[in-house]
Design a protein around this motif. Structure first.
Motif, PDB file in Angstrom:
ATOM      1  N   VAL B 114      96.742 -33.353  21.959  1.00 13.49           N
ATOM      2  CA  VAL B 114      95.491 -34.124  21.995  1.00 13.49           C
ATOM      3  C   VAL B 114      95.764 -35.587  21.725  1.00 13.49           C
ATOM      4  CG1 VAL B 114      93.985 -32.181  21.425  1.00 13.49           C
ATOM      5  CG2 VAL B 114      94.974 -33.559  19.586  1.00 13.49           C
ATOM      6  N   GLY B 115      97.041 -35.965  21.893  1.00 15.64           N
ATOM      7  CA  GLY B 115      97.353 -37.387  21.887  1.00 15.64           C
ATOM      8  C   GLY B 115      97.717 -37.981  20.548  1.00 15.64           C
ATOM      9  N   VAL B 116      98.165 -37.183  19.601  1.00 17.74           N
ATOM     10  CA  VAL B 116      98.545 -37.712  18.298  1.00 17.74           C
ATOM     11  C   VAL B 116     100.034 -37.497  18.081  1.00 17.74           C
ATOM     12  CG1 VAL B 116      98.195 -37.576  15.810  1.00 17.74           C
ATOM     13  CG2 VAL B 116      96.260 -37.252  17.350  1.00 17.74           C
ATOM     14  N   GLY B 117     100.692 -38.547  17.663  1.00 15.90           N
ATOM     15  CA  GLY B 117     102.105 -38.453  17.338  1.00 15.90           C
ATOM     16  C   GLY B 117     102.356 -39.131  16.007  1.00 15.90           C
ATOM     17  N   VAL B 118     103.197 -38.532  15.182  1.00 19.96           N
ATOM     18  CA  VAL B 118     103.482 -39.091  13.865  1.00 19.96           C
ATOM     19  C   VAL B 118     104.975 -38.969  13.598  1.00 19.96           C
ATOM     20  CG1 VAL B 118     102.959 -39.034  11.400  1.00 19.96           C
ATOM     21  CG2 VAL B 118     101.234 -38.285  13.047  1.00 19.96           C
TER      22      VAL B 118
END
Lengths: 69, 460
Positions: B114-118
């Protein structure tokens, strides 16, 4: 709430029943690094769980908030 | 040590039998001895003192030599046991150090669909003196977040990136059966400042087979808005945490723990960026699970209010943990957490790992985790309202709605130190994939996420 109480009773029974005195010289196995009741996830893993799940608790030391979700 | 004692006991018993057998062969004592399948011959009393042709002559002078032989055998076995113990002890860090110092470097990488990167690098430090019972810990981490989730896209916002700095320091002191642990944490982003501190008392009872845990923590969060100083806009959130627990050694291979947490939150923790779409009653019926942002934008009503959560929350969790050593050089770790709160959210989380010892340097484990929860009382997929009649409590936080997640993964730990100090260098790698099903949310109906963590610890 009733289910929570039942779980409490079951857990207490498991904890107290069938306990026997474990002499110091019988605790060699308990020294294995995996034999602990401290939470298993590392900090990064625990942080992801805290963001993905709506529940808290069981993590030991209190963590500060972050507004991550 | 137990193996040594058992071996010594067995050999002592053998010595006693041997001595008894010697006493039987002394003159005047009748004896029987089986022959090759034939009837047993019994020595007649008139044969006392007369040596049998097939037996060696045993005299009183021989007894001390036999004793010395037996004792030599005992010493060899004890030395073999001692060598094995030293080898095992070597894997645990070798000779005892007065002060142990360890440093660690960990890098975690998270990404979802869903477009989240950490990206989360962190460093840790640990110093302890096992004899005196004190220990100090410190950690500093950075979260580099990049997000373009549907919630952001639905407000016509671009992908944003942010860096969070967090750290904690702690210490504990337990010279005897009672110990105290103190911990302080902080987390900072330009729009969120969190400060926390906690204290915990541990008490060992029943010859250290029962450990009681009592803890209290306090946190103070300041919630701001990006691009605006805290003095211009901020909300405050305070939370108190009480922890009670007990851990019990049930038998030599089983440890069970039960822990309860109570968290009381006071303050407005609504997100200042999260807008909640409002619909007419007719259009609300047309919003399905995982409805696309374009459809939501087309059907929503004009008001676009911000999220508003209740100003207080009480949260409780009961966690049971089990560590069982299996007879296959493996340990089973089970955890079950039951949760409920004053917002009506109930949840159950189950976590299981089986940690296998592969040789003396490798531990390998598969991991599964199940989490299921209901939504908060005021959860709606599509809130119904109008400009002058908005729902008092409204949220778009999917983690407050009904969901179920399944995580599957595993890990490996390698002891890379030299012989005798194997654990001086520890490399741990874990990989987990999580599938989350959102049963009643817009924009997203499911999420697939992956997390990989690599950690290196070094002892000095």
């Amino acid at each position: 709430m009733r289910r929570v109480r039942l779980c409490l009773v079951a857990i207490a029974a498991l904890l107290l029943a069938a306990c026997r005195h474990v002499a110091p010289y019988e605790r060699g196995i308990l020294a294995h690094p995996s034999m602990t009741t401290v939470g298993t996830p590392g900090p990064a893993e625990a942080h992801v769980y805290s963001v993905h799940e709506g529940a808290v608790g069981g993590g030991g030391a209190a963590e500060s908030g972050c507004g991550c979700n | 040590m137990p193996r040594v004692l058992r071996t010594l006991a067995a050999l002592a018993a053998a010595l006693a039998v041997a001595r008894a057998a010697l006493a039987q062969t002394a003159p005047g004592a009748p004896q029987t001895e089986p022959t090759d399948g034939g009837p047993q011959e019994e020595r007649a009393p008139s044969d006392e003192g007369a040596p049998r042709a097939e037996e060696p002559i045993e005299s009183d002078a021989e007894a001390p030599r036999r004793e010395r032989v037996i004792e030599a055998v005992l010493e060899r076995d004890v030395e073999a046991e001692r060598a094995q113990l030293e080898a095992l002890r070597g894997g645990c860090g070798g000779p005892e150090r007065a002060i142990n110092v360890r440093a660690g470097l960990e890098v975690g990488a998270y990404h979802d669909d869903v477009g989240v990167g950490v990206l989360t690098p962190s460093v840790t430090g640990h110093v302890d003196n096992p004899l005196s019972g004190w220990a100090l810990d410190a950690r500093y981490l950075v979260d580099v977040v990049s997000a373009a989730s549907p919630d952001i896209v639905s407000t016509a916002s671009r992908r944003w990136s942010e860096t969070r700095h967090a750290g904690n320091v702690g210490g504990r002191y337990q010279p005897g059966n009672v110990g105290v642990a103190l911990n302080a944490t902080t987390s900072y982003t330009p729009d969120y400042l969190a400060l926390g501190a906690s204290a915990q008392v541990n008490e060992d009872l029943l010859a250290k087979t029962l450990t009681l845990v009592q803890g209290y923590g306090f946190g103070h969060d300041v919630i701001g808005r990006a691009g605006t100083s805290f003095s211009a806009f901020s909300r405050e959130l305070d939370y108190h945490t009480v922890t009670l627990g007990a851990s019990r050694v049930v038998n030599p291979s089983l440890v069970v723990g039960v822990f309860g947490d109570l968290v009381v939150e006071r303050g407005d923790q609504s997100k200042p960026y999260r807008y909640v779409p409002i619909f007419s009653a007719a259009n609300a019926e047309r919003i399905g699970r995982g409805e696309a942002a374009e459809t939501v934008a087309r059907l929503r009503s004009q008001p676009r209010p911000l999220e508003q959560l209740p100003l207080g929350r009480e949260r409780g969790a009961l966690t049971a943990r089990l560590a069982l050593r299996l007879p296959i050089a493996a340990s089973l770790r089970l955890e079950e957490r039951l949760y409920l709160d004053s917002w009506g959210l109930e949840a159950s989380t189950t976590d299981a790992r089986v940690i296998f010892d592969v040789g003396s340097r490798v531990m390998l484990w598969p991991h599964v985790r199940f989490h299921v929860q209901g939504g908060v009382d005021f959860w709606q997929r599509a809130y119904v309202g109008s400009a002058g009649d908005l729902p008092a409590w409204r949220t778009g936080d999917r983690e407050l709605g009904p969901l179920a997640s399944t995580a599957v993964g595993g890990g490996v730990r390698l002891a890379l130190g030299s012989e005798g100090r194997r654990d001086d260098w520890l490399l741990t790698v874990t990989v987990d994939g999580t599938n989350t099903q959102f049963f009643d949310a817009v924009y997203v109906s499911s999420r697939l996420a992956g997390l990989a963590v690599t950690r290196l610890e070094v002892a000095f």
